[in-house]
Structure formats: structure tokens, C-alpha cells
Design a protein around this motif. Structure first.
Motif, PDB file in Angstrom:
ATOM      1  N   LYS A 154     -19.572  17.907 -44.736  1.00  0.00           N
ATOM      2  CA  LYS A 154     -19.795  17.035 -43.603  1.00  0.00           C
ATOM      3  C   LYS A 154     -20.947  16.546 -43.837  1.00  0.00           C
ATOM      4  CE  LYS A 154     -17.854  17.996 -39.795  1.00  0.00           C
ATOM      5  NZ  LYS A 154     -17.499  18.222 -38.314  1.00  0.00           N
ATOM      6  N   GLY A 155     -21.177  15.292 -44.283  1.00  0.00           N
ATOM      7  CA  GLY A 155     -22.163  14.480 -44.559  1.00  0.00           C
ATOM      8  C   GLY A 155     -22.628  13.633 -43.265  1.00  0.00           C
ATOM      9  N   PRO A 156     -23.868  13.185 -43.085  1.00  0.00           N
ATOM     10  CA  PRO A 156     -24.380  12.301 -42.126  1.00  0.00           C
ATOM     11  C   PRO A 156     -23.137  11.500 -41.703  1.00  0.00           C
ATOM     12  CG  PRO A 156     -26.091  12.484 -43.771  1.00  0.00           C
ATOM     13  CD  PRO A 156     -24.730  13.071 -44.254  1.00  0.00           C
ATOM     14  N   GLY A 157     -23.105  11.570 -40.316  1.00  0.00           N
ATOM     15  CA  GLY A 157     -21.914  10.399 -39.679  1.00  0.00           C
ATOM     16  C   GLY A 157     -20.440  10.979 -39.863  1.00  0.00           C
ATOM     17  N   GLY A 158     -20.660  12.387 -40.316  1.00  0.00           N
ATOM     18  CA  GLY A 158     -19.144  13.141 -40.446  1.00  0.00           C
ATOM     19  C   GLY A 158     -18.432  13.417 -38.987  1.00  0.00           C
ATOM     20  N   VAL A 159     -17.304  12.769 -39.068  1.00  0.00           N
ATOM     21  CA  VAL A 159     -16.715  13.083 -37.791  1.00  0.00           C
ATOM     22  C   VAL A 159     -16.134  14.531 -37.381  1.00  0.00           C
ATOM     23  CG1 VAL A 159     -15.727  10.724 -37.982  1.00  0.00           C
ATOM     24  CG2 VAL A 159     -14.288  12.605 -38.762  1.00  0.00           C
ATOM     25  N   ALA A 160     -15.909  14.523 -36.166  1.00  0.00           N
ATOM     26  CA  ALA A 160     -15.388  15.855 -35.712  1.00  0.00           C
ATOM     27  C   ALA A 160     -14.102  16.488 -36.391  1.00  0.00           C
ATOM     28  CB  ALA A 160     -15.327  16.030 -34.302  1.00  0.00           C
ATOM     29  N   VAL A 161     -13.891  17.694 -36.643  1.00  0.00           N
ATOM     30  CA  VAL A 161     -12.438  18.205 -36.921  1.00  0.00           C
ATOM     31  C   VAL A 161     -12.083  18.656 -35.330  1.00  0.00           C
ATOM     32  CG1 VAL A 161     -11.329  20.153 -37.796  1.00  0.00           C
ATOM     33  CG2 VAL A 161     -13.263  18.999 -39.178  1.00  0.00           C
ATOM     34  N   PRO A 162     -10.891  18.111 -35.228  1.00  0.00           N
ATOM     35  CA  PRO A 162     -10.252  18.412 -33.700  1.00  0.00           C
ATOM     36  C   PRO A 162     -10.029  19.825 -33.456  1.00  0.00           C
ATOM     37  CG  PRO A 162      -9.067  16.927 -35.059  1.00  0.00           C
ATOM     38  CD  PRO A 162      -9.974  17.084 -35.958  1.00  0.00           C
ATOM     39  N   TRP A 163      -9.826  20.188 -32.041  1.00  0.00           N
ATOM     40  CA  TRP A 163      -9.598  21.524 -31.487  1.00  0.00           C
ATOM     41  C   TRP A 163      -8.304  22.116 -32.416  1.00  0.00           C
ATOM     42  CZ3 TRP A 163     -12.795  24.806 -29.210  1.00  0.00           C
ATOM     43  CH2 TRP A 163     -14.048  24.349 -28.839  1.00  0.00           C
ATOM     44  N   HIS A 164      -8.419  23.249 -32.955  1.00  0.00           N
ATOM     45  CA  HIS A 164      -7.124  23.617 -33.398  1.00  0.00           C
ATOM     46  C   HIS A 164      -7.080  25.339 -33.475  1.00  0.00           C
ATOM     47  CE1 HIS A 164      -9.934  23.576 -36.941  1.00  0.00           C
ATOM     48  NE2 HIS A 164      -9.268  24.562 -37.421  1.00  0.00           N
TER      49      HIS A 164
ATOM     50  N   GLY B 206     -23.033  19.547 -36.318  1.00  0.00           N
ATOM     51  CA  GLY B 206     -21.649  19.823 -36.393  1.00  0.00           C
ATOM     52  C   GLY B 206     -21.162  21.064 -36.635  1.00  0.00           C
ATOM     53  N   CYS B 207     -21.984  22.086 -35.819  1.00  0.00           N
ATOM     54  CA  CYS B 207     -21.575  23.643 -36.083  1.00  0.00           C
ATOM     55  C   CYS B 207     -20.250  23.795 -35.277  1.00  0.00           C
ATOM     56  CB  CYS B 207     -22.700  24.535 -35.616  1.00  0.00           C
ATOM     57  SG  CYS B 207     -22.756  24.291 -33.563  1.00  0.00           S
ATOM     58  N   LEU B 208     -19.665  24.872 -35.574  1.00  0.00           N
ATOM     59  CA  LEU B 208     -18.341  25.292 -35.007  1.00  0.00           C
ATOM     60  C   LEU B 208     -18.640  25.668 -33.357  1.00  0.00           C
ATOM     61  CD1 LEU B 208     -16.792  27.963 -37.236  1.00  0.00           C
ATOM     62  CD2 LEU B 208     -16.197  25.401 -37.028  1.00  0.00           C
TER      63      LEU B 208
ATOM     64  N   HIS C 252     -10.806  26.643 -32.128  1.00  0.00           N
ATOM     65  CA  HIS C 252     -12.091  26.162 -32.536  1.00  0.00           C
ATOM     66  C   HIS C 252     -12.246  24.824 -32.912  1.00  0.00           C
ATOM     67  CE1 HIS C 252     -10.035  27.490 -36.212  1.00  0.00           C
ATOM     68  NE2 HIS C 252     -10.934  26.812 -36.923  1.00  0.00           N
ATOM     69  N   TYR C 253     -13.453  24.151 -33.035  1.00  0.00           N
ATOM     70  CA  TYR C 253     -13.686  22.568 -33.267  1.00  0.00           C
ATOM     71  C   TYR C 253     -15.037  22.695 -34.075  1.00  0.00           C
ATOM     72  CZ  TYR C 253     -16.228  18.664 -30.928  1.00  0.00           C
ATOM     73  OH  TYR C 253     -16.938  17.677 -30.905  1.00  0.00           O
ATOM     74  N   SER C 254     -15.427  21.782 -34.800  1.00  0.00           N
ATOM     75  CA  SER C 254     -16.586  21.190 -35.237  1.00  0.00           C
ATOM     76  C   SER C 254     -16.983  19.938 -34.909  1.00  0.00           C
ATOM     77  CB  SER C 254     -16.760  21.458 -36.870  1.00  0.00           C
ATOM     78  OG  SER C 254     -16.137  20.608 -37.601  1.00  0.00           O
ATOM     79  N   GLY C 255     -18.397  19.841 -34.422  1.00  0.00           N
ATOM     80  CA  GLY C 255     -18.673  18.518 -33.978  1.00  0.00           C
ATOM     81  C   GLY C 255     -18.871  17.740 -35.026  1.00  0.00           C
ATOM     82  N   PRO C 256     -19.104  16.307 -34.774  1.00  0.00           N
ATOM     83  CA  PRO C 256     -19.664  15.257 -35.537  1.00  0.00           C
ATOM     84  C   PRO C 256     -21.102  15.512 -35.968  1.00  0.00           C
ATOM     85  CG  PRO C 256     -19.810  14.417 -33.430  1.00  0.00           C
ATOM     86  CD  PRO C 256     -18.878  15.926 -33.035  1.00  0.00           C
ATOM     87  N   ASN C 257     -21.421  15.262 -37.186  1.00  0.00           N
ATOM     88  CA  ASN C 257     -22.611  15.404 -37.544  1.00  0.00           C
ATOM     89  C   ASN C 257     -23.374  14.285 -37.357  1.00  0.00           C
ATOM     90  OD1 ASN C 257     -24.829  15.913 -39.096  1.00  0.00           O
ATOM     91  ND2 ASN C 257     -23.904  16.095 -41.249  1.00  0.00           N
ATOM     92  N   ARG C 258     -24.474  14.391 -36.704  1.00  0.00           N
ATOM     93  CA  ARG C 258     -25.401  13.326 -35.936  1.00  0.00           C
ATOM     94  C   ARG C 258     -26.693  13.402 -36.529  1.00  0.00           C
ATOM     95  NH1 ARG C 258     -23.068  15.215 -30.777  1.00  0.00           N
ATOM     96  NH2 ARG C 258     -21.324  13.764 -30.163  1.00  0.00           N
ATOM     97  N   THR C 259     -27.034  14.200 -37.552  1.00  0.00           N
ATOM     98  CA  THR C 259     -28.230  14.433 -38.400  1.00  0.00           C
ATOM     99  C   THR C 259     -28.116  13.510 -39.701  1.00  0.00           C
ATOM    100  OG1 THR C 259     -27.700  16.260 -39.700  1.00  0.00           O
ATOM    101  CG2 THR C 259     -28.564  16.537 -37.408  1.00  0.00           C
TER     102      THR C 259
END
Ligand code: NI
Length: 220
Positions: free
Chosen positions: A104-114, A142-144, A198-205
Motif C-alpha cells: 500500500k503506497g503513499p496515498g493508498g486507499v482503505a481496504v473496506p471492512w470485511h 494504514g494499519c489494520l 477488519h479493515y485497513s486504513g488509507p496510507n496518509r504517509t
């Protein structure tokens, strides 16, 4: 300790004693496979979310162990398999296994809840995944996140989101206020049940968030 957490919450943080050099090596494997995409059709590499720039933002490498069988002899794999065998009350040699890596690169989006079980159409499995960050997984990066205890519930309805060439699934009715973030240091794993939300957030770094996910299944 982690077995009790896993049973109660559906996830647990586990230090598998993976040498730092191996974390570095696994990270390089991921980057190499992404870079050499398309040169070997035994491996599937997908950009799950269309990117609006030249850089891929969420890239998945399926079954890296097919091209890099040394992964199967690594501490990361052997320790995860042994952990899975204990938690699934199964013989380590009998567990089915597949790996995937996510970048998940910089700007990578969230993986939705599943719930992972929603991705497996048929069959009743006991299964878990060992999620190993190959660099520090921070909240901003963008951790879990998990909903503790959600593995005790039913499989929720999931909506399909097409992200050519793959799909993502999003669970309906998630109580996000119950969720907790699970930041991890590089090389320290989180294990979760296939029914745990679980879900993983967007990568804001400005840094990549590479991870190696190992899934183990035992039939019942
Ligand atoms: Ni998942």
C-alpha cells in the motif's frame, strides 16, 4: 497468552521471533515481484484500486511462495504455521496454506471492512491469517483495525466492489465505534480469525506499507 486473546477477541498480536534480516528480505521479495510484474505468469499481481498516477497504490501479489519457495523455509512461515496449528487445533502438516503480499503506497486507499470468510464462496473452514508488516504499520500509514469479538457473530452480507482486475468486499452493518486500531512494529504479526471483522486504513504517509499475509485453513 495470545491463544486466550485470539479466542476472546478474534485476533492477537504475536511476536514470532522473525529476524530483522528476514523482514528486510521479505520486503525486497515483494518489491522485486512487483517490479518484475508480467514476466512470469505463475504469479498474479493485481492493482486492486485503479491509480490516477503512474505509481500503484494498492498492489497485491498472490502466492509469492510459488516463485520464491524459500519463503516456505523462512522463520516467518514456519513460525506462523506452528502458531496456526496450535490455534486451529490441527496438525501443522495438514493445514492448507496460501500467501499474499500487499503493497500500500503513499496515498493508498482503505481496504473496506470485511470478514475474510466472505471471500471464500463455498465450504466451511476454520481458518486464520497471520498479517506480518514488513515495515512499521502505523495508524497514519494504514494499519489494520479489528472489531473485537466479531468472530463470534454470523457472516455478514458483503457488497462486491469491482476494482479491475480484482474485487473487494465490504461488509454491511459494521459497528465501527467498537473497532480498535492495531499498529504494529515491522516483523511483529497480528493473527486474526477468518470471521473477525477488519479493515485497513488509507496510507496518509509518504512511506510504503508492505505486508505479508499468510492464510492457513483446516477443514472441519
Ligand atoms: Ni482480510
Amino acid at each position: 497468552m495470545h491463544a486466550r486473546d485470539f479466542l476472546a477477541n478474534g485476533f492477537a498480536v504475536v511476536d514470532l521471533g522473525i529476524p530483522e534480516s528476514e523482514v528486510v528480505w521479505l520486503r525486497q521479495v515483494l518489491l522485486d515481484l512487483v517490479r518484475t510484474r508480467g514476466t512470469d505468469d505463475r504469479i498474479i499481481i493485481q492493482d486492486l484500486v485503479p491509480s490516477d498516477g503512474p505509481a500503484s497504490r494498492l498492489t497485491q501479489v498472490l502466492e509469492p511462495e510459488v516463485l520464491r519457495p524459500r519463503i516456505l523455509r523462512s522463520t516467518a512461515h514456519r513460525s506462523a504455521r506452528s502458531l496456526a496449528a496450535g490455534l486451529l487445533d490441527s496438525d501443522a502438516a495438514d493445514l492448507r496454506f496460501f500467501g499474499h503480499m500487499m503493497l500500500k503506497g503513499p496515498g493508498g486507499v482503505a481496504v473496506p471492512w470485511h470478514q475474510d470468510a466472505a471471500y471464500w464462496a463455498q465450504g466451511r473452514h476454520r481458518a486464520l491469517s497471520v498479517w506480518l508488516p514488513l515495515a512499521d504499520a502505523t495508524i497514519a500509514g494504514g494499519c489494520l483495525h479489528f472489531v473485537p469479538g466479531s468472530h463470534h457473530g454470523e457472516l455478514l452480507p458483503h457488497q462486491r466492489i469491482d476494482v479491475e482486475p480484482g474485487i473487494l468486499l465490504e461488509a454491511a452493518g459494521v459497528r465501527e465505534e467498537d473497532a480498535i486500531a492495531c499498529p504494529l512494529r515491522a516483523g511483529v504479526a497480528a493473527v486474526h480469525d477468518c470471521m473477525t471483522l477488519h479493515y485497513s486504513g488509507p496510507n496518509r504517509t509518504s512511506l510504503d506499507r508492505p505486508a505479508f499475509i499468510q492464510t492457513f485453513l483446516s477443514h472441519w
